[in-house]
Each structure stands twice: as structure tokens, then as C-alpha cells.
Design an enzyme around this catalytic site. Structure first.
Site, mmCIF file in Angstrom:
data_model
loop_
_atom_site.group_PDB
_atom_site.id
_atom_site.type_symbol
_atom_site.label_atom_id
_atom_site.label_comp_id
_atom_site.label_asym_id
_atom_site.label_seq_id
_atom_site.Cartn_x
_atom_site.Cartn_y
_atom_site.Cartn_z
ATOM 1 N N THR A 35 -6.136 -9.673 6.900
ATOM 2 C CA THR A 35 -6.793 -8.630 6.093
ATOM 3 C C THR A 35 -6.043 -8.498 4.770
ATOM 4 O O THR A 35 -4.887 -8.037 4.747
ATOM 5 C CB THR A 35 -6.780 -7.267 6.819
ATOM 6 O OG1 THR A 35 -7.391 -7.417 8.096
ATOM 7 C CG2 THR A 35 -7.547 -6.225 6.010
ATOM 8 N N LYS B 240 -1.598 -0.257 4.885
ATOM 9 C CA LYS B 240 -1.877 -1.313 3.879
ATOM 10 C C LYS B 240 -3.383 -1.397 3.604
ATOM 11 O O LYS B 240 -3.811 -1.491 2.458
ATOM 12 C CB LYS B 240 -1.316 -2.639 4.417
ATOM 13 C CG LYS B 240 -1.670 -3.905 3.689
ATOM 14 C CD LYS B 240 -2.716 -4.769 4.380
ATOM 15 C CE LYS B 240 -2.466 -5.162 5.795
ATOM 16 N NZ LYS B 240 -3.518 -5.956 6.409
ATOM 17 N N LYS C 9 -14.167 -5.887 5.138
ATOM 18 C CA LYS C 9 -13.114 -5.505 6.096
ATOM 19 C C LYS C 9 -12.406 -4.223 5.622
ATOM 20 O O LYS C 9 -12.084 -3.336 6.425
ATOM 21 C CB LYS C 9 -12.124 -6.669 6.241
ATOM 22 C CG LYS C 9 -10.904 -6.366 7.078
ATOM 23 C CD LYS C 9 -11.259 -6.055 8.528
ATOM 24 C CE LYS C 9 -10.030 -5.617 9.312
ATOM 25 N NZ LYS C 9 -10.386 -4.931 10.556
HETATM 26 N N1 LIG Z 1 -3.514 -5.820 15.154
HETATM 27 C C1 LIG Z 1 -4.794 -5.545 14.938
HETATM 28 O O1 LIG Z 1 -5.410 -4.754 15.677
HETATM 29 C C2 LIG Z 1 -5.540 -6.157 13.808
HETATM 30 C C3 LIG Z 1 -4.920 -6.725 12.734
HETATM 31 N N2 LIG Z 1 -5.657 -7.256 11.707
HETATM 32 C C4 LIG Z 1 -5.014 -7.874 10.558
HETATM 33 O O2 LIG Z 1 -4.569 -9.154 10.980
HETATM 34 C C5 LIG Z 1 -3.345 -9.506 10.339
HETATM 35 C C6 LIG Z 1 -2.269 -9.760 11.389
HETATM 36 O O3 LIG Z 1 -2.125 -8.582 12.143
HETATM 37 P P1 LIG Z 1 -1.144 -8.524 13.424
HETATM 38 O O4 LIG Z 1 -1.194 -9.771 14.171
HETATM 39 O O5 LIG Z 1 -1.468 -7.246 14.085
HETATM 40 O O6 LIG Z 1 0.266 -8.381 12.693
HETATM 41 P P2 LIG Z 1 1.732 -8.658 13.229
HETATM 42 O O7 LIG Z 1 2.605 -7.760 12.421
HETATM 43 O O8 LIG Z 1 1.792 -8.589 14.695
HETATM 44 O O9 LIG Z 1 1.989 -10.183 12.785
HETATM 45 C C7 LIG Z 1 2.140 -10.516 11.429
HETATM 46 C C8 LIG Z 1 2.327 -12.010 11.262
HETATM 47 O O10 LIG Z 1 2.562 -12.296 9.875
HETATM 48 C C9 LIG Z 1 3.787 -13.045 9.777
HETATM 49 N N3 LIG Z 1 4.451 -12.787 8.506
HETATM 50 C C10 LIG Z 1 4.808 -11.593 7.992
HETATM 51 N N4 LIG Z 1 5.386 -11.742 6.786
HETATM 52 C C11 LIG Z 1 5.415 -13.076 6.539
HETATM 53 C C12 LIG Z 1 5.869 -13.871 5.457
HETATM 54 N N5 LIG Z 1 6.427 -13.322 4.358
HETATM 55 N N6 LIG Z 1 5.717 -15.205 5.542
HETATM 56 C C13 LIG Z 1 5.142 -15.765 6.631
HETATM 57 N N7 LIG Z 1 4.680 -15.082 7.688
HETATM 58 C C14 LIG Z 1 4.813 -13.746 7.645
HETATM 59 C C15 LIG Z 1 4.605 -12.609 10.966
HETATM 60 O O11 LIG Z 1 5.642 -13.541 11.219
HETATM 61 P P3 LIG Z 1 6.983 -13.112 12.019
HETATM 62 O O12 LIG Z 1 6.631 -13.216 13.472
HETATM 63 O O13 LIG Z 1 8.006 -14.072 11.587
HETATM 64 O O14 LIG Z 1 7.305 -11.699 11.610
HETATM 65 C C16 LIG Z 1 3.526 -12.576 12.040
HETATM 66 O O15 LIG Z 1 3.214 -13.867 12.479
HETATM 67 C C17 LIG Z 1 -3.029 -8.320 9.400
HETATM 68 O O16 LIG Z 1 -3.545 -8.628 8.134
HETATM 69 C C18 LIG Z 1 -3.781 -7.158 10.026
HETATM 70 O O17 LIG Z 1 -4.116 -6.172 9.086
HETATM 71 C C19 LIG Z 1 -7.032 -7.312 11.747
HETATM 72 C C20 LIG Z 1 -7.697 -6.793 12.809
HETATM 73 C C21 LIG Z 1 -7.010 -6.150 13.903
HETATM 74 O O1 LIG Z 2 -8.045 -3.969 11.695
HETATM 75 C C1 LIG Z 2 -8.027 -3.414 12.763
HETATM 76 C C2 LIG Z 2 -9.141 -3.381 13.674
HETATM 77 O O2 LIG Z 2 -9.017 -2.762 14.760
HETATM 78 O O3 LIG Z 2 -10.180 -3.956 13.346
#
Ligand SMILES: NC(=O)C1=CN([C@@H]2O[C@H](COP(=O)(O)OP(=O)(O)OC[C@H]3O[C@@H](n4cnc5c(N)ncnc54)[C@H](OP(=O)(O)O)[C@@H]3O)[C@@H](O)[C@H]2O)C=CC1
Ligand SMILES: O=CC(=O)O
Length: 291
Positions: free
Chosen positions: A95, A238, A170
Site C-alpha cells: 500500500t 501511514k 486502496k
Molecule cells: N497487515 C495487513 O492487514 C495489511 C497490510 N497491507 C499493506 O501491505 C504491506 C505489508 O504489510 P504487512 O505485511 O502487514 O507489514 P509488515 O510490517 O509485517 O512487513 C513489512 C515488510 O516490509 C519489509 N521492509 C520494511 N522496510 C524495508 C526496507 N527499507 N527495505 C526492504 N524491506 C523492508 C519488512 O522486512 P523486515 O522483515 O526485514 O522488517 C517486511 O518484509 C503494507 O504496505 C501494508 O500497509 C495491506 C492490506 C492488509
Molecule cells: O489494509 C488493511 C486491510 O485490512 O485491508
């Protein structure tokens, strides 16, 4: 189909596991490489860098935390731009805002590659169950090619046209969700403070016109002060921030979303950023009154 996967957080891990379960060959990379181990146990290969993943795979998916992470895996040293070329596609499911997505799209297409943004609606459980809603935009031919993967990760995919439309859709959805969560939290606090039973409030809500899956799923945990993260609060904040910026760009007044954003910011400042976004409930609680 051989697919690369960058980013194995809450969502990426569940989505990559689904692909493996359905017979896709998956090569994974995560900034913290040790998080790849569980995927390897399920049959994935590891790429040492984003560039190494793209070199190996025709299609690569990204699921990163925020705009800066999404840009980093593309533009930094060993980033995917080093290997993307004609015949390869990048699908960013993070996102982010439309501007970030457009920067990535331009860089990928300049190298001859194809780009699709495809953020998802739905959280940890829908990701585990392959029930996400996919909001794709960009190269339509790439969309058609990766539909088999989308059909495994999601229950419905939308193709929304030009790059930016998926990101905007989104953000609008999550702006509404974040505002709703704040109204719900305030209602729980008000019920409790005015001597009502919170479980009874949940039962009443469930039977009326504003019943919805979010209240049903989050409510019981919230009244137990359980905020085990499905959607981390820092990511919801965010999304509010990016949605408000979209409002600014379009001259749209969003006082409800602005207030919700303030509550999420306050929650972050109280150390709740890694908790579930429902932890915003904590910010509204009335301190014990002294008598
Ligand atoms: N959780 C949810 O319910 C939902 C989330 N989203 C969106 O999906 C995306 C991922 O969410 P989610 O999985 O929950 O997040 P997490 O915080 O669980 O995971 C984030 C990921 O991004 C990586 N990351 C962070 N910073 C960097 C960087 N500088 N360089 C490379 N990799 C990086 C992390 O790596 P590392 O493991 O090394 O920290 C990890 O793999 C977000 O944009 C979120 O808004 C969308 C729908 C639902
Ligand atoms: O981005 C979060 C979700 O639940 O969708």
C-alpha cells in the site's frame, strides 16, 4: 509459473505460502533474510537480493511496508532495477501512494519491463485464506498473465486502469476503515464509561444496519485489550497520512479522517505502532477518576 516474492511480513508470508501451496515455484527475499527460512521449509528458494530474484523469475511480486521500503527494493544497490528487462514483470502489492507507484512504474518500463500495482484489501486472515481483494492498475497484459497467481491469493481482482488508480482506491478504502475504527473505539469507551456492558453493545451492533465484519472480528478482542497485530497500527496511520495527502491534492475536506489520523499518531507516540490498529482504542480510554 515461477514467481519471485519480495517482503515476507505478515501479509507477504501468507501470500507466498498460498502460492507455494497451489503449486507455484516461488523464490523469496526478505530484508531480514532469516524470515525466508519458514518459506524454504515449504519449498521456496531464496534469492540473496531483489536483483537476484528478478534475474531468476519472469514475474516478481513486492509486499513492502511503505513508500520508502517499496522504493528501496527497486532503486537501491542490488535492487530489482538492476535485472528488470523486457519479458519480465514487477507487481507491487504494497500500500503506497500513486506518486510512489508512478516512480516505480516509470523506472521499470524505462528498462523494458512491465509494471502493475496491485494493493490488497483484507488482512492477515484473508491473506492466509486466499480471500484478498486485489486492486490492480497498470499494464493490462501483465494483469492477464498474473491472474492465476491473483486467483490463488484473492477472492476477487479488479483492474482499475492506469497506474495510480489502484493505489488511490486502496487509500480511500483504508481512510474509511481507519475512520470507522475510531468511531467504534469511541463507542466502546462511551458505553463502558456510561455504565453499559460492552459485549451487549457488540451484540446490538451485530444485529443492526451498521453490522460489519471488522466490528465483529475486532470487537471481542478489543474489550479484552488484546491487540495482537493483524494490521499493524503504524501501517494504518501511514495509510491515513497518504489518504489525507490525496485529499489535499484534490481539495477535498476530510475532517473525520484528519481526526482519526491524529488518534493513530497519538497511539504511535504511546508505543502502540506495532500492535493491531484496533489499539487506537487505548488512546480514548478515560483515566481512572479519582474520588
Ligand atoms: N497487515 C495487513 O492487514 C495489511 C497490510 N497491507 C499493506 O501491505 C504491506 C505489508 O504489510 P504487512 O505485511 O502487514 O507489514 P509488515 O510490517 O509485517 O512487513 C513489512 C515488510 O516490509 C519489509 N521492509 C520494511 N522496510 C524495508 C526496507 N527499507 N527495505 C526492504 N524491506 C523492508 C519488512 O522486512 P523486515 O522483515 O526485514 O522488517 C517486511 O518484509 C503494507 O504496505 C501494508 O500497509 C495491506 C492490506 C492488509
Ligand atoms: O489494509 C488493511 C486491510 O485490512 O485491508
Amino acid at each position: 509459473m515461477e514467481v519471485g516474492f519480495l517482503g515476507l511480513g505478515i501479509m507477504g508470508k501468507a501470500m507466498a505460502l498460498n502460492l507455494l501451496r497451489h503449486g507455484f515455484k516461488v523464490t523469496v527475499w526478505n530484508r531480514t533474510l532469516s524470515k525466508c527460512d519458514e518459506l524454504v521449509e515449504h519449498g521456496a528458494s531464496i534469492g540473496e537480493t531483489p536483483a537476484a530474484v528478478v534475474k531468476k523469475c519472469k514475474y516478481t511480486i513486492g509486499m513492502l511496508s511503505d513508500p520508502s521500503a517499496a522504493l528501496s527494493v527497486v532503486f537501491d544497490k542490488d535492487g530489482l532495477l538492476e535485472q528488470i528487462c523486457s519479458g519480465k514483470g514487477y507487481i507491487d502489492m504494497s500500500t503506497v501512494d500513486a506518486n510512489t507507484s508512478s516512480k516505480i512504474s516509470e523506472a521499470v518500463t524505462k528498462k523494458g519491463g512491465d509494471f502493475l500495482e496491485a494493493p490488497v484489501s483484507g488482512s492477515k486472515k484473508p491473506a492466509e485464506d486466499g480471500q484478498l481483494v486485489i486492486l490492480a492498475a497498470g499494464e493490462s497484459a501483465l494483469y492477464e498473465e498474473v491472474l492465476p497467481a491473483f486467483n490463488v491469493m484473492g477472492k476477487k481482482s479488479f483492474f482499475l486502469g492506469q497506474v495510480g488508480n489502484g493505489a488511490k482506491m486502496k487509500l480511500v478504502v483504508n481512510m474509511i476503515m481507519g475512520s470507522m475504527m475510531n468511531a467504534f473505539s469511541e463507542g466502546l469507551v462511551l458505553a463502558d464509561s456510561s455504565g453499559l456492558n460492552q459485549q451487549t453493545l457488540l451484540d446490538v451492533l451485530e444485529l443492526g444496519a451498521i453490522a460489519n465484519p471488522m466490528f465483529k472480528m475486532k470487537g471481542p478482542a478489543m474489550i479484552q485489550n488484546n491487540y495482537s497485530p493483524a494490521f499493524p497500527l503504524k501501517h494504518q496511520q501511514k495509510d491515513m497520512r497518504l489518504a489525507l495527502a490525496l485529499g489535499d491534492e484534490n481539495g477535498v475536506s476530510m475532517p473525520v479522517a484528519a481526526a482519526a489520523n491524529e488518534a493513530f499518531k497519538k497511539a504511535r507516540s504511546q508505543g502502540l505502532g506495532d500492535h493491531d490498529f484496533s489499539a487506537v482504542y487505548e488512546t480514548g480510554k478515560v483515566p481512572e477518576r479519582s474520588v
